[in-house]
Design an enzyme around this catalytic site. Structure first.
Site, short mmCIF file in Angstrom:
data_model
loop_
_atom_site.label_atom_id
_atom_site.label_comp_id
_atom_site.label_asym_id
_atom_site.label_seq_id
_atom_site.Cartn_x
_atom_site.Cartn_y
_atom_site.Cartn_z
N MET A 159 0.89 -1.05 -0.04
CA MET A 159 -0.04 -0.03 0.10
C MET A 159 0.95 1.33 0.07
SD MET A 159 -2.75 0.98 2.85
CE MET A 159 -3.68 -0.83 2.64
N CYS A 160 0.49 2.13 -0.99
CA CYS A 160 1.05 3.53 -0.74
C CYS A 160 0.27 4.63 -0.65
CB CYS A 160 1.96 3.62 -1.99
SG CYS A 160 0.87 4.15 -3.51
N THR A 161 0.87 5.80 -0.23
CA THR A 161 0.04 6.90 0.14
C THR A 161 -0.01 7.99 -1.09
OG1 THR A 161 0.77 6.86 2.54
CG2 THR A 161 -0.22 9.01 1.86
#
Length: 185
Positions: free
Chosen positions: A59-61
């Site tokens: 997951m990334c922001t």
């Protein structure tokens, strides 16, 4: 005969354009409501890059902000090894609200981006058609304002990805990242 040939070619062109426009765009899209912090919850793609890197992805922001001229600055921070890496992209608005274009300076690929559906406060489903000299690929992203989404939203992402011709092996719910990435800006 000439008129018939032109008619057939016109219909073929219209059919090709319609097929390309088969991906919907959020009705009454409100760009200002899309801005802010999002988490990439799901990623689906039939690109070779995705197939090679899928096992490493987390997951990334992503932070989306509007530019003065109405485009979107998209900054994604993602884990790479033991560091965080940032990638900036400028999504250029088109005549259709909710649809953007982007050309990768690194790869020269052209991206046709559509915000398919969103409620702005919980999730956004985004589809991208990527074209480069070696061919084209499809990518679907599921964004969330939090690190978790309801099973119904995850199922909608999976269903929409399948509708775009992607297989189970090409659909990924991204594992959450560690604490280190939470503070990254």
């Amino acid at each position: 005969m000439h008129a018939t040939l032109l008619g057939v070619l016109g219909l073929a062109l219209l059919g090709a354009l319609h097929a390309q426009d088969g991906v919907p765009v959020q009705t009454d899209f409100q760009q200002d409501k899309l801005t802010g912090r999002w988490y990439s919850i799901g990623l689906a793609s039939n690109s070779n890059w995705f197939k090679e890197k899928k096992h490493l992805m987390k997951m990334c922001t992503t932070v989306i902000s509007a530019t003065a001229d109405g485009n979107l600055e998209v900054t994604s921070t993602y884990p790479k090894g033991d560091q965080c890496e940032k990638r900036n992209s400028l999504y250029t608005k088109t005549e259709q609200p909710g649809r953007f274009s982007y050309t990768s300076p690194r790869w020269g690929s052209k991206h046709n981006i559509r915000v398919v559906e969103t409620n702005y406060e919980e999730y956004a489903l985004v589809a991208t058609q990527i074209t480069k000299s070696t061919g084209s690929s499809t990518m679907v992203l599921l964004y969330s304002r939090t690190k978790e989404l309801s099973p119904e939203r995850l199922e909608r992402f999976t269903q929409f990805s399948r509708e775009q011709g992607l297989t189970e092996e090409e659909i990924l719910i991204l594992p959450q990242t560690g604490e280190r990435l939470r503070g990254a800006r």
